[in-house]
Scaffold this motif. Structure first.
Motif, PDB file in Angstrom:
ATOM      1  N   UNK A  52      -2.702   4.134  -2.176  1.00 20.27           N
ATOM      2  CA  UNK A  52      -3.392   3.882  -1.143  1.00 20.27           C
ATOM      3  C   UNK A  52      -4.967   4.439  -1.189  1.00 20.27           C
ATOM      4  N   UNK A  53      -5.642   5.174  -2.719  1.00 19.63           N
ATOM      5  CA  UNK A  53      -7.215   4.986  -2.242  1.00 19.63           C
ATOM      6  C   UNK A  53      -7.871   3.804  -2.949  1.00 19.63           C
ATOM      7  N   UNK A  89      12.529  -0.727  -3.776  1.00 27.80           N
ATOM      8  CA  UNK A  89      11.709  -0.585  -3.557  1.00 27.80           C
ATOM      9  C   UNK A  89      11.391   1.171  -3.132  1.00 27.80           C
ATOM     10  N   UNK A  90      10.694   1.873  -3.622  1.00 23.75           N
ATOM     11  CA  UNK A  90      10.329   3.265  -3.541  1.00 23.75           C
ATOM     12  C   UNK A  90       8.898   3.231  -3.294  1.00 23.75           C
ATOM     13  N   UNK A  91       8.278   2.606  -1.460  1.00 22.30           N
ATOM     14  CA  UNK A  91       6.577   2.543  -1.450  1.00 22.30           C
ATOM     15  C   UNK A  91       5.865   3.899  -1.563  1.00 22.30           C
ATOM     16  N   UNK A 105       1.806  -6.866  13.935  1.00 24.14           N
ATOM     17  CA  UNK A 105       3.067  -5.735  14.996  1.00 24.14           C
ATOM     18  C   UNK A 105       1.755  -3.936  13.980  1.00 24.14           C
ATOM     19  N   UNK A 106       1.320  -4.203  13.351  1.00 24.95           N
ATOM     20  CA  UNK A 106       0.248  -2.538  13.067  1.00 24.95           C
ATOM     21  C   UNK A 106       0.734  -2.033  12.426  1.00 24.95           C
ATOM     22  N   UNK A 107       2.191  -2.374  11.492  1.00 28.37           N
ATOM     23  CA  UNK A 107       2.764  -1.694  10.650  1.00 28.37           C
ATOM     24  C   UNK A 107       2.695  -1.483   9.136  1.00 28.37           C
ATOM     25  N   UNK A 108       1.709  -2.669   9.088  1.00 31.55           N
ATOM     26  CA  UNK A 108       0.998  -2.466   7.089  1.00 31.55           C
ATOM     27  C   UNK A 108      -0.220  -3.210   7.181  1.00 31.55           C
ATOM     28  N   UNK A 109      -0.778  -2.767   5.928  1.00 27.45           N
ATOM     29  CA  UNK A 109      -1.957  -3.664   5.339  1.00 27.45           C
ATOM     30  C   UNK A 109      -1.500  -5.027   5.252  1.00 27.45           C
ATOM     31  N   UNK A 110      -2.393  -5.791   5.069  1.00 25.11           N
ATOM     32  CA  UNK A 110      -2.456  -6.872   3.954  1.00 25.11           C
ATOM     33  C   UNK A 110      -3.380  -6.923   2.839  1.00 25.11           C
ATOM     34  N   UNK A 161       0.816  -1.287   0.159  1.00 29.43           N
ATOM     35  CA  UNK A 161       0.100   0.085  -0.176  1.00 29.43           C
ATOM     36  C   UNK A 161       1.135   1.527  -0.322  1.00 29.43           C
ATOM     37  N   UNK A 162       0.638   2.362  -0.928  1.00 26.76           N
ATOM     38  CA  UNK A 162       1.741   3.760  -1.178  1.00 26.76           C
ATOM     39  C   UNK A 162       1.624   4.311   0.247  1.00 26.76           C
ATOM     40  N   UNK A 163       2.591   3.993   0.771  1.00 24.15           N
ATOM     41  CA  UNK A 163       2.931   5.120   2.122  1.00 24.15           C
ATOM     42  C   UNK A 163       3.326   4.073   3.488  1.00 24.15           C
TER      43      UNK A 163
END
Length: 366
Positions: A140-141, A108-110, A203-208, A79-81
């Motif tokens: 993201x959207x 990779x530039x997220x 850990x709440x760092x990323x979405x899946x 996910x972007x960001x």
């Protein structure tokens, strides 16, 4: 006077003749030396070419023994960001076992939507083999995130009509039923996170992605190795074998290397009786340091410490502390349920797959 002049003329003629002979000999010598040098250079070139050919042949032969695969989906969705989680790859030499080091290249530039490539290079002997991962950073959207939890499926054994076990029970799934499961996951475009991604999710760092699932097969059973792996390869779906080190773990891994199967720890030698809680596994009778040493031995065998499945699902405080000290990313019990953000990574649940259940029941468990 004339006699002296005649003598001098004769002497000059002799010197001239001698000089000519010396010159001719010198030319011949130069030609011989040049010829010998050319022959030596040719022999050297031939030797170098032969050596290069031998090295190339050895490199090809060694490379043929190497199997590589990426951990998680070969197309990673970010996910972007949010941070890109490097899931890594694995390599197995069918002569020596897990390859413990490899080179990673690519960035990779997220923060910027688009496609990126990460490459992994493994070397064993004189051979090398590479594999690439495509990383898609989604706006993201436009990213559809999972909100219901991640099912980590727990399979055990696989059988066929021609190889039916004597004591058939719900831990066994027929190959055609497994094929139907995999076909459904593929047709519905499921995403298969790595354990590092799952840990970052916990850990709440990323979405899946919305449709995410992890497949695991416990015990390294012969039927799974013979009938399950070909189905994973048919559908190009990655899965994990939680296998037991002391049960010829290295041999199992070397003989069943696959691009779509990574090996993780089901302990080195704790999958046996001897305890007094839960299912009676010996882990409950072991000291924390003993458990830690066992986990380290298993991690060394599979060349990673990303996941661990508790033998028989038996868990103790000492076992959880050993998991922490070994810095294992995800440790799984046999408690039924999906993985959600905020859970304790030392006691993550799984979804047990009953071989007797229908395809509809399987779909419902997702």
């Amino acid at each position: 006077m004339r006699l002296n002049e005649a003598n001098e003329s004769l002497s000059m003629n002799r010197r001239s003749t001698l000089l000519k002979k010396v010159w001719i000999i010198s030319v011949i010598a130069v030609l011989i030396i040049s010829s010998l040098s050319a022959c030596a250079a040719k022999k050297s070139e031939d030797k170098t070419a032969a050596e290069k050919e031998d090295i190339s042949r050895e490199a090809e032969e060694d490379a043929a023994h190497i199997t590589v695969g990426v951990k998680g989906s070969e197309i990673t969705i970010v996910k972007e960001g949010e941070p890109y989680i490097e899931s890594g790859a694995y390599g197995i030499d069918d002569r020596t076992g897990a390859i413990k080091t490899y080179e990673t290249s690519g960035k990779v530039n997220s923060q910027k939507p688009g496609e990126y490539t990460v490459e992994y290079k493994f070397k064993s002997g004189k051979g090398e083999k590479s594999i690439k991962r495509t990383v898609k950073v989604v706006k993201a959207n436009e990213y559809k995130a999972n909100t219901g939890g991640i099912p980590v499926l727990m399979y055990h054994f696989v059988y066929t009509d021609n190889d039916v076990p004597a004591n058939l029970n719900s831990n066994y799934i027929k190959d055609t039923d497994l094929d139907a499961h995999l076909n459904y996951l593929k047709s519905e475009d499921y995403y298969f996170p790595s354990y590092k991604e799952l840990r970052a999710y916990v850990d709440g760092k990323i979405s899946l992605p919305e449709k995410s699932v992890i497949l695991s097969f416990d015990d390294g059973q012969a039927g799974f190795l013979a009938y399950g792996i070909p189905l994973l390869e048919k559908h190009k779906i990655p899965a994990t074998s939680f296998f037991i080190g002391v049960r010829d773990g290295e041999g199992v891994m070397r003989s069943n290397a696959s691009r779509y199967l990574s090996y993780q720890s089901h302990s080195y030698d704790m999958h046996r009786a001897g305890g007094n809680i839960g299912h009676g596994g010996r882990i409950s009778a072991m000291q924390m340091t003993e458990i830690r040493d066992d986990l380290k031995a298993a991690a060394d065998l599979v060349a990673n410490n990303e996941a661990f499945a508790y033998p028989f699902g038996d868990v103790t405080d000492d076992a959880r502390e050993a998991v922490r000290q070994c810095e294992i990313d995800c440790a799984f019990t046999t408690e039924y349920g999906k993985v959600h953000p905020g859970m304790d990574f030392t006691i993550l649940p799984r979804i047990r797959v009953q071989g007797t259940n229908s395809l509809e029941a399987f779909i419902g468990s997702l």
